[in-house]
Scaffold this motif. Structure first.
Motif, mmCIF file in Angstrom:
data_model
loop_
_atom_site.group_PDB
_atom_site.id
_atom_site.type_symbol
_atom_site.label_atom_id
_atom_site.label_comp_id
_atom_site.label_asym_id
_atom_site.label_seq_id
_atom_site.Cartn_x
_atom_site.Cartn_y
_atom_site.Cartn_z
ATOM 1 N N MET A 178 -21.868 14.932 24.425
ATOM 2 C CA MET A 178 -21.220 15.683 23.365
ATOM 3 C C MET A 178 -22.236 16.310 22.417
ATOM 4 S SD MET A 178 -18.235 14.371 20.777
ATOM 5 C CE MET A 178 -17.569 15.473 19.512
ATOM 6 N N VAL A 179 -23.243 15.527 22.011
ATOM 7 C CA VAL A 179 -24.253 16.044 21.083
ATOM 8 C C VAL A 179 -25.089 17.125 21.748
ATOM 9 C CG1 VAL A 179 -26.261 15.441 19.662
ATOM 10 C CG2 VAL A 179 -24.322 13.871 19.799
ATOM 11 N N TYR A 180 -25.377 16.950 23.039
ATOM 12 C CA TYR A 180 -26.186 17.939 23.757
ATOM 13 C C TYR A 180 -25.489 19.291 23.806
ATOM 14 C CZ TYR A 180 -28.603 20.280 27.581
ATOM 15 O OH TYR A 180 -29.284 21.203 28.341
ATOM 16 N N PHE A 181 -24.207 19.289 24.092
ATOM 17 C CA PHE A 181 -23.496 20.554 24.224
ATOM 18 C C PHE A 181 -23.278 21.257 22.883
ATOM 19 C CE2 PHE A 181 -21.870 18.515 28.234
ATOM 20 C CZ PHE A 181 -22.543 19.373 29.082
ATOM 21 N N MET A 182 -23.260 20.484 21.790
ATOM 22 C CA MET A 182 -23.061 21.126 20.484
ATOM 23 C C MET A 182 -24.331 21.083 19.633
ATOM 24 S SD MET A 182 -20.745 18.359 18.366
ATOM 25 C CE MET A 182 -21.398 16.743 17.901
ATOM 26 N N ARG A 183 -25.493 20.907 20.291
ATOM 27 C CA ARG A 183 -26.753 20.735 19.568
ATOM 28 C C ARG A 183 -27.089 21.924 18.668
ATOM 29 N NH1 ARG A 183 -27.454 22.008 24.730
ATOM 30 N NH2 ARG A 183 -28.986 23.581 25.389
ATOM 31 N N ALA A 184 -26.657 23.135 19.074
ATOM 32 C CA ALA A 184 -26.961 24.319 18.262
ATOM 33 C C ALA A 184 -26.153 24.346 16.967
ATOM 34 C CB ALA A 184 -26.686 25.587 19.070
ATOM 35 N N SER A 185 -25.142 23.477 16.869
ATOM 36 C CA SER A 185 -24.268 23.464 15.693
ATOM 37 C C SER A 185 -24.648 22.377 14.693
ATOM 38 C CB SER A 185 -22.813 23.244 16.128
ATOM 39 O OG SER A 185 -22.418 24.199 17.094
ATOM 40 N N LEU A 186 -25.740 21.653 14.967
ATOM 41 C CA LEU A 186 -26.123 20.529 14.112
ATOM 42 C C LEU A 186 -27.030 20.978 12.974
ATOM 43 C CD1 LEU A 186 -26.939 17.840 16.852
ATOM 44 C CD2 LEU A 186 -24.788 18.184 15.627
ATOM 45 N N ASP A 187 -26.703 20.532 11.775
ATOM 46 C CA ASP A 187 -27.573 20.742 10.632
ATOM 47 C C ASP A 187 -28.661 19.659 10.639
ATOM 48 O OD1 ASP A 187 -26.016 22.872 9.744
ATOM 49 O OD2 ASP A 187 -24.658 21.512 8.651
ATOM 50 N N PRO A 188 -29.880 19.972 10.219
ATOM 51 C CA PRO A 188 -30.979 18.996 10.275
ATOM 52 C C PRO A 188 -30.689 17.742 9.441
ATOM 53 C CG PRO A 188 -31.814 21.207 9.885
ATOM 54 C CD PRO A 188 -30.323 21.283 9.723
ATOM 55 N N MET A 189 -31.076 16.595 9.993
ATOM 56 C CA MET A 189 -31.039 15.319 9.272
ATOM 57 C C MET A 189 -32.431 14.710 9.348
ATOM 58 S SD MET A 189 -27.506 13.178 9.897
ATOM 59 C CE MET A 189 -27.961 12.755 11.552
ATOM 60 N N TYR A 190 -32.899 14.193 8.222
ATOM 61 C CA TYR A 190 -34.239 13.612 8.187
ATOM 62 C C TYR A 190 -34.147 12.157 7.748
ATOM 63 C CZ TYR A 190 -35.643 18.506 8.406
ATOM 64 O OH TYR A 190 -35.789 19.818 8.783
ATOM 65 N N LEU A 191 -35.032 11.357 8.300
ATOM 66 C CA LEU A 191 -35.112 9.967 7.897
ATOM 67 C C LEU A 191 -35.454 9.915 6.412
ATOM 68 C CD1 LEU A 191 -34.917 7.141 9.186
ATOM 69 C CD2 LEU A 191 -37.409 7.177 9.411
ATOM 70 N N ILE A 192 -34.740 9.068 5.681
ATOM 71 C CA ILE A 192 -34.880 9.013 4.230
ATOM 72 C C ILE A 192 -36.338 8.805 3.825
ATOM 73 C CG2 ILE A 192 -34.234 7.745 2.141
ATOM 74 C CD1 ILE A 192 -31.623 7.032 3.497
ATOM 75 N N ILE B 246 -39.194 13.216 9.193
ATOM 76 C CA ILE B 246 -38.906 12.919 10.600
ATOM 77 C C ILE B 246 -37.478 13.362 10.915
ATOM 78 C CG2 ILE B 246 -38.711 11.117 12.343
ATOM 79 C CD1 ILE B 246 -40.725 9.482 10.740
ATOM 80 N N ASP B 247 -37.344 14.279 11.873
ATOM 81 C CA ASP B 247 -36.038 14.833 12.229
ATOM 82 C C ASP B 247 -35.288 13.858 13.139
ATOM 83 O OD1 ASP B 247 -33.846 16.302 12.889
ATOM 84 O OD2 ASP B 247 -34.932 18.091 13.524
ATOM 85 N N ILE B 248 -34.173 13.361 12.666
ATOM 86 C CA ILE B 248 -33.356 12.419 13.448
ATOM 87 C C ILE B 248 -31.984 13.016 13.740
ATOM 88 C CG2 ILE B 248 -34.533 10.362 12.575
ATOM 89 C CD1 ILE B 248 -32.104 9.988 10.675
ATOM 90 N N THR B 249 -31.899 14.343 13.758
ATOM 91 C CA THR B 249 -30.609 15.009 13.901
ATOM 92 C C THR B 249 -29.892 14.572 15.165
ATOM 93 O OG1 THR B 249 -31.471 16.936 12.745
ATOM 94 C CG2 THR B 249 -29.435 17.226 13.976
ATOM 95 N N PHE B 250 -30.540 14.713 16.310
ATOM 96 C CA PHE B 250 -29.906 14.405 17.589
ATOM 97 C C PHE B 250 -29.584 12.918 17.693
ATOM 98 C CE2 PHE B 250 -29.194 13.988 22.059
ATOM 99 C CZ PHE B 250 -28.818 15.240 22.519
ATOM 100 N N ALA B 251 -30.593 12.090 17.442
ATOM 101 C CA ALA B 251 -30.397 10.641 17.568
ATOM 102 C C ALA B 251 -29.411 10.120 16.522
ATOM 103 C CB ALA B 251 -31.735 9.925 17.428
ATOM 104 N N GLY B 252 -29.483 10.655 15.310
ATOM 105 C CA GLY B 252 -28.586 10.193 14.252
ATOM 106 C C GLY B 252 -27.130 10.525 14.548
ATOM 107 N N THR B 253 -26.890 11.731 15.047
ATOM 108 C CA THR B 253 -25.520 12.120 15.393
ATOM 109 C C THR B 253 -24.997 11.269 16.536
ATOM 110 O OG1 THR B 253 -26.069 14.389 14.745
ATOM 111 C CG2 THR B 253 -24.030 14.061 15.975
ATOM 112 N N MET B 254 -25.869 11.028 17.521
ATOM 113 C CA MET B 254 -25.485 10.146 18.632
ATOM 114 C C MET B 254 -25.121 8.758 18.136
ATOM 115 S SD MET B 254 -27.830 10.612 22.030
ATOM 116 C CE MET B 254 -27.230 9.029 22.608
ATOM 117 N N LEU B 255 -25.926 8.224 17.230
ATOM 118 C CA LEU B 255 -25.700 6.870 16.713
ATOM 119 C C LEU B 255 -24.344 6.767 16.016
ATOM 120 C CD1 LEU B 255 -26.946 4.070 16.380
ATOM 121 C CD2 LEU B 255 -27.921 4.842 14.207
ATOM 122 N N ILE B 256 -23.973 7.799 15.265
ATOM 123 C CA ILE B 256 -22.670 7.805 14.581
ATOM 124 C C ILE B 256 -21.538 7.785 15.598
ATOM 125 C CG2 ILE B 256 -21.134 9.156 13.098
ATOM 126 C CD1 ILE B 256 -23.644 10.197 11.677
#
Length: 411
Positions: free
Chosen positions: A116-130, A134-144
């Protein structure tokens, strides 16, 4: 009123669990542009079809978007493992079995969340480790999504323990919601011809749906009853039977056939079409718009019908259970002869149910070769078949809760 206390208590718990499940499907992911994500996911036909029958909701990119898919797939795989390794599973404790089921659910949740995250990866806003870059966008969305899927699995087990409808109760709302869409859009790919909703087409759909609903209920209730002798019971209660349903797989083939059949199409460029011989082969043999594609889809349905039927019947386990309780089929020796006898009748009933399955799944596709929108009825009727199978189990449980305390106490 105390006679129905357990029923109303279970019903109340199911209502609460369903409310939590529905609420989780509208809690948005924190870093997703829903508009572009929905467009991206709508082009992934196999994922969308699988979501329609497993309680997933790809129209909203939310906490519970993955839904019941991992849990359901894990339970099916576990049943398959149990059917071929019954002795090893039988030696496990309840805690060990629960551990392996959840571990399998986790593994499948990781796979489905990645898809799911792979197919919508272009729609993700960046997330960084607090505190870092460090960009955790893909992994963070997957974890949720994984956390949401595991919570849904817990809800399903909770409903099985204290609610009504076992774990499938969480799937029913999604299937009901998807039936009109299946009728209008069918497989939902680029080759689908939508069915226009006019007064005439709605009337025809309602009439066909009602007729098929009644027929499905009757066929789903049909079963073969093999006489069994129980010598360890007194003579009055020694006669019994082993039931084998005509539709041993219930509606399971329709839950997975469409997503399996359309999966190879993902390897074809959706914008320009097939460009190589392999892609042209896939486009021809995995399309419900070609005779050879319809043939392949029919084979997929038949294989799934046999596989799920075998998993549900489990002839080896049935034979072992009869032998351990000193029960036997009238006129059949215990052991291997009993297993062959059960397999023989299972094969006969499966052959009959194959005809019914093909009429539902393949019949509309053949008509669709001449009138394209008719192909949509393949998914429409299949969804009704799934719903009937699930409703049958829920109805049996409700009936048991309502009647379990209807007895007279004699002094």
């Amino acid at each position: 009123m105390h006679r129905y206390r357990e029923f109303f208590t279970s019903l109340g718990w199911t209502a609460i669990i369903l409310a939590v499940f529905v609420a989780g499907q509208v809690v948005p992911l924190p870093n997703v542009d829903s508009g572009t994500a929905q467009d991206a996911l709508s082009n992934v036909t196999f994922l969308k079809l699988f979501a329609n029958v497993t309680g997933s909701n790809l129209s909203n990119q939310a906490l519970f978007s993955v839904g019941m898919g991992p849990f359901m797939s894990a339970m099916i795989i576990w049943q398959a493992v149990q059917s071929v390794a019954d002795e090893q599973v039988g030696r496990m404790t309840i805690r060990q079995i629960s551990f392996w089921k959840y571990l399998l659910t986790l593994f499948l949740a990781i796979i489905q969340s990645f898809q799911m995250v792979y197919f919508m990866r272009a729609s993700l806003d960046p997330m960084y480790l607090i505190g870092t870059q460090i960009d955790i966008t893909f992994a963070g969305t997957m974890l949720i999504l994984i956390a949401g899927a595991m919570f849904v699995a817990w809800l399903a087990n909770l409903n099985a323990a204290i609610g009504i409808g076992s774990s499938v109760a969480l799937i029913v709302p999604g299937i009901v919601r998807g039936i009109p869409n299946n009728l209008m859009r069918g497989f939902g790919d680029n080759h689908t011809v939508p069915l226009k909703m006019t007064a005439t087409t709605i009337t025809i759909a309602v009439v066909i749906g009602l007729i098929f609903l009644i027929l499905s209920v009757l066929v789903n209730a049909a079963e073969l009853r093999i006489p069994i002798e129980r010598p360890m019971l007194d003579r009055e209660h020694s006669n019994s039977y082993l039931p084998i349903k005509l539709l041993t797989s219930v509606g399971m083939p329709f839950m997975f056939s469409s997503s399996i059949f359309t999966f190879p199409g993902y390897f074809i460029n959706q914008s320009i079409g097939p460009t190589t011989d392999v892609q042209r082969f896939i486009a021809s043999w995995f399309s419900y718009r070609t005779p050879q594609g319809i043939l392949v889809y029919g084979i997929v349905l038949l294989v799934l019908n046999y596989a799920f039927g075998y998993i549900n019947i489990q002839p080896t386990r049935q034979t072992k259970s009869l032998k351990e309780s000193d029960d036997y089929i009238v006129g059949v020796a215990p052991g291997d002869a009993t297993e062959r006898y059960i397999m023989h009748h299972f094969s006969l009933l499966t052959s009959v149910s194959n005809v019914f399955i093909l009429i539902i799944g393949v019949g509309p596709l053949i008509v669709g070769l001449f009138y394209a929108p008719a192909a949509n009825y393949s998914l429409f009727l299949g969804s009704i078949m799934i719903l009937v199978g699930m409703a049958s189990g829920i109805t049996d449980q409700v009936h048991a809760l309502l009647t379990k305390n209807r007895y007279r106490v004699f002094d």
